[in-house]
Design a protein around this motif. Structure first.
Motif, PDB file in Angstrom:
ATOM      1  N   THR A  35      26.111 -12.857  12.939  1.00 41.20           N
ATOM      2  CA  THR A  35      24.737 -12.841  12.403  1.00 41.20           C
ATOM      3  C   THR A  35      23.686 -13.221  13.438  1.00 41.20           C
ATOM      4  OG1 THR A  35      24.901 -15.123  11.600  1.00 41.20           O
ATOM      5  CG2 THR A  35      25.494 -13.347  10.042  1.00 41.20           C
ATOM      6  N   ALA A  36      24.098 -13.522  14.656  1.00 40.05           N
ATOM      7  CA  ALA A  36      23.165 -14.009  15.680  1.00 40.05           C
ATOM      8  C   ALA A  36      22.041 -13.024  15.985  1.00 40.05           C
ATOM      9  CB  ALA A  36      23.928 -14.353  16.955  1.00 40.05           C
ATOM     10  N   VAL A  42      20.961 -12.435   4.439  1.00 38.62           N
ATOM     11  CA  VAL A  42      22.358 -12.028   4.554  1.00 38.62           C
ATOM     12  C   VAL A  42      23.005 -12.199   3.183  1.00 38.62           C
ATOM     13  CG1 VAL A  42      24.601 -12.555   5.613  1.00 38.62           C
ATOM     14  CG2 VAL A  42      22.501 -12.685   6.983  1.00 38.62           C
ATOM     15  N   VAL A  43      23.683 -11.145   2.733  1.00 41.98           N
ATOM     16  CA  VAL A  43      24.445 -11.193   1.490  1.00 41.98           C
ATOM     17  C   VAL A  43      25.911 -11.322   1.882  1.00 41.98           C
ATOM     18  CG1 VAL A  43      25.157  -9.935  -0.574  1.00 41.98           C
ATOM     19  CG2 VAL A  43      22.767  -9.828   0.199  1.00 41.98           C
ATOM     20  N   LEU A  44      26.531 -12.417   1.461  1.00 45.65           N
ATOM     21  CA  LEU A  44      27.931 -12.662   1.752  1.00 45.65           C
ATOM     22  C   LEU A  44      28.762 -12.090   0.607  1.00 45.65           C
ATOM     23  CD1 LEU A  44      29.785 -14.049   3.830  1.00 45.65           C
ATOM     24  CD2 LEU A  44      29.586 -16.134   2.462  1.00 45.65           C
ATOM     25  N   LEU A  73      20.793 -16.952   2.642  1.00 48.32           N
ATOM     26  CA  LEU A  73      22.182 -16.546   2.475  1.00 48.32           C
ATOM     27  C   LEU A  73      22.422 -16.448   0.980  1.00 48.32           C
ATOM     28  CD1 LEU A  73      24.992 -15.885   3.570  1.00 48.32           C
ATOM     29  CD2 LEU A  73      25.519 -18.332   3.459  1.00 48.32           C
ATOM     30  N   GLU A  74      22.770 -15.243   0.544  1.00 50.73           N
ATOM     31  CA  GLU A  74      23.036 -14.994  -0.868  1.00 50.73           C
ATOM     32  C   GLU A  74      24.502 -14.610  -1.019  1.00 50.73           C
ATOM     33  OE1 GLU A  74      20.097 -12.333  -2.483  1.00 50.73           O
ATOM     34  OE2 GLU A  74      18.490 -13.344  -1.399  1.00 50.73           O
ATOM     35  N   LEU A  75      25.070 -14.923  -2.167  1.00 55.67           N
ATOM     36  CA  LEU A  75      26.477 -14.646  -2.423  1.00 55.67           C
ATOM     37  C   LEU A  75      26.605 -13.539  -3.453  1.00 55.67           C
ATOM     38  CD1 LEU A  75      27.708 -18.353  -2.733  1.00 55.67           C
ATOM     39  CD2 LEU A  75      27.368 -16.993  -0.663  1.00 55.67           C
ATOM     40  N   ALA A  76      27.645 -12.720  -3.297  1.00 55.38           N
ATOM     41  CA  ALA A  76      27.843 -11.612  -4.239  1.00 55.38           C
ATOM     42  C   ALA A  76      29.321 -11.409  -4.513  1.00 55.38           C
ATOM     43  CB  ALA A  76      27.237 -10.327  -3.678  1.00 55.38           C
ATOM     44  N   ALA A  77      29.597 -10.891  -5.701  1.00 55.66           N
ATOM     45  CA  ALA A  77      30.925 -10.448  -6.117  1.00 55.66           C
ATOM     46  C   ALA A  77      31.946 -11.588  -6.132  1.00 55.66           C
ATOM     47  CB  ALA A  77      31.406  -9.294  -5.230  1.00 55.66           C
ATOM     48  N   LEU A  78      31.579 -12.716  -6.710  1.00 56.63           N
ATOM     49  CA  LEU A  78      32.478 -13.863  -6.773  1.00 56.63           C
ATOM     50  C   LEU A  78      33.602 -13.631  -7.772  1.00 56.63           C
ATOM     51  CD1 LEU A  78      29.925 -15.042  -5.410  1.00 56.63           C
ATOM     52  CD2 LEU A  78      30.321 -17.119  -6.691  1.00 56.63           C
ATOM     53  N   SER A  79      34.816 -13.965  -7.349  1.00 52.89           N
ATOM     54  CA  SER A  79      35.943 -13.933  -8.275  1.00 52.89           C
ATOM     55  C   SER A  79      35.771 -15.082  -9.266  1.00 52.89           C
ATOM     56  CB  SER A  79      37.261 -14.097  -7.511  1.00 52.89           C
ATOM     57  OG  SER A  79      37.362 -15.424  -7.005  1.00 52.89           O
ATOM     58  N   PRO A  80      36.461 -15.037 -10.401  1.00 61.79           N
ATOM     59  CA  PRO A  80      36.335 -16.140 -11.361  1.00 61.79           C
ATOM     60  C   PRO A  80      36.654 -17.514 -10.752  1.00 61.79           C
ATOM     61  CG  PRO A  80      37.388 -14.267 -12.408  1.00 61.79           C
ATOM     62  CD  PRO A  80      37.265 -13.933 -10.940  1.00 61.79           C
ATOM     63  N   ALA A  81      37.662 -17.585  -9.885  1.00 63.52           N
ATOM     64  CA  ALA A  81      38.028 -18.869  -9.281  1.00 63.52           C
ATOM     65  C   ALA A  81      36.933 -19.384  -8.356  1.00 63.52           C
ATOM     66  CB  ALA A  81      39.341 -18.730  -8.517  1.00 63.52           C
ATOM     67  N   VAL A  82      36.349 -18.505  -7.559  1.00 64.63           N
ATOM     68  CA  VAL A  82      35.281 -18.913  -6.643  1.00 64.63           C
ATOM     69  C   VAL A  82      34.023 -19.263  -7.433  1.00 64.63           C
ATOM     70  CG1 VAL A  82      33.783 -18.153  -4.749  1.00 64.63           C
ATOM     71  CG2 VAL A  82      36.234 -17.636  -4.693  1.00 64.63           C
ATOM     72  N   GLU A  83      33.738 -18.495  -8.470  1.00 66.58           N
ATOM     73  CA  GLU A  83      32.585 -18.799  -9.315  1.00 66.58           C
ATOM     74  C   GLU A  83      32.736 -20.180  -9.956  1.00 66.58           C
ATOM     75  OE1 GLU A  83      29.797 -16.665 -12.669  1.00 66.58           O
ATOM     76  OE2 GLU A  83      31.820 -15.911 -12.360  1.00 66.58           O
ATOM     77  N   LYS A  84      33.939 -20.524 -10.364  1.00 68.16           N
ATOM     78  CA  LYS A  84      34.186 -21.835 -10.971  1.00 68.16           C
ATOM     79  C   LYS A  84      33.915 -22.958  -9.973  1.00 68.16           C
ATOM     80  CE  LYS A  84      37.547 -24.435 -13.659  1.00 68.16           C
ATOM     81  NZ  LYS A  84      38.852 -24.396 -14.316  1.00 68.16           N
ATOM     82  N   VAL A  85      34.345 -22.775  -8.718  1.00 69.26           N
ATOM     83  CA  VAL A  85      34.073 -23.776  -7.675  1.00 69.26           C
ATOM     84  C   VAL A  85      32.563 -23.939  -7.499  1.00 69.26           C
ATOM     85  CG1 VAL A  85      34.237 -24.252  -5.188  1.00 69.26           C
ATOM     86  CG2 VAL A  85      36.250 -23.458  -6.447  1.00 69.26           C
TER      87      VAL A  85
END
Length: 114
Positions: A35-36, A42-44, A73-85
């Motif tokens: 990303t430098a 940035v969408v992760l 930094l934005e997040l996208a497409a989280l799995s249920p486990a990652v969303e829970k964290v």
């Protein structure tokens, strides 16, 4: 990880299924390197990530800091486990989270690639 410019937004796709203590340092280093030379938000894309531990969460937070105060930094497409964290740690109040990468791009006025 791979970076895909999408208009004014960069999509960073994570290829690993885990972001944990074993790869957290590599994740941060690779994120910094990739990303430098890009501007804008940035969408992760975490669509492949099914496990995120505290070290992995720390790496994602460190990645946000690496972008500086003027880049999101934005997040996208989280799995249920990652969303829970994210919910348990209240990081869902820190990061903008989108259901899909296409939703994140649309939020920035960028038409997703077909």
């Amino acid at each position: 990880m791979s970076l895909e410019p999408q208009g004014a937004v960069s999509v960073l796709r994570v290829g690993n299924d885990r972001i944990d203590a074993a790869i957290a340092i590599q994740f941060k280093d690779r994120f910094r390197d990739i990303t430098a030379d890009v501007a804008g938000p940035v969408v992760l894309d975490l669509g492949r990530v099914t496990f995120l531990d505290s070290s992995g969460l720390g790496a994602v937070v460190a990645a946000r800091k690496l972008l500086g105060p003027d880049r999101a930094l934005e997040l996208a497409a989280l799995s249920p486990a990652v969303e829970k964290v994210m919910q348990l740690t209240r990081m869902n109040t820190v990061f903008p989270i989108h259901d899909t990468v296409a939703d994140a791009l649309t939020a920035h006025g960028v038409a997703p690639a077909a």
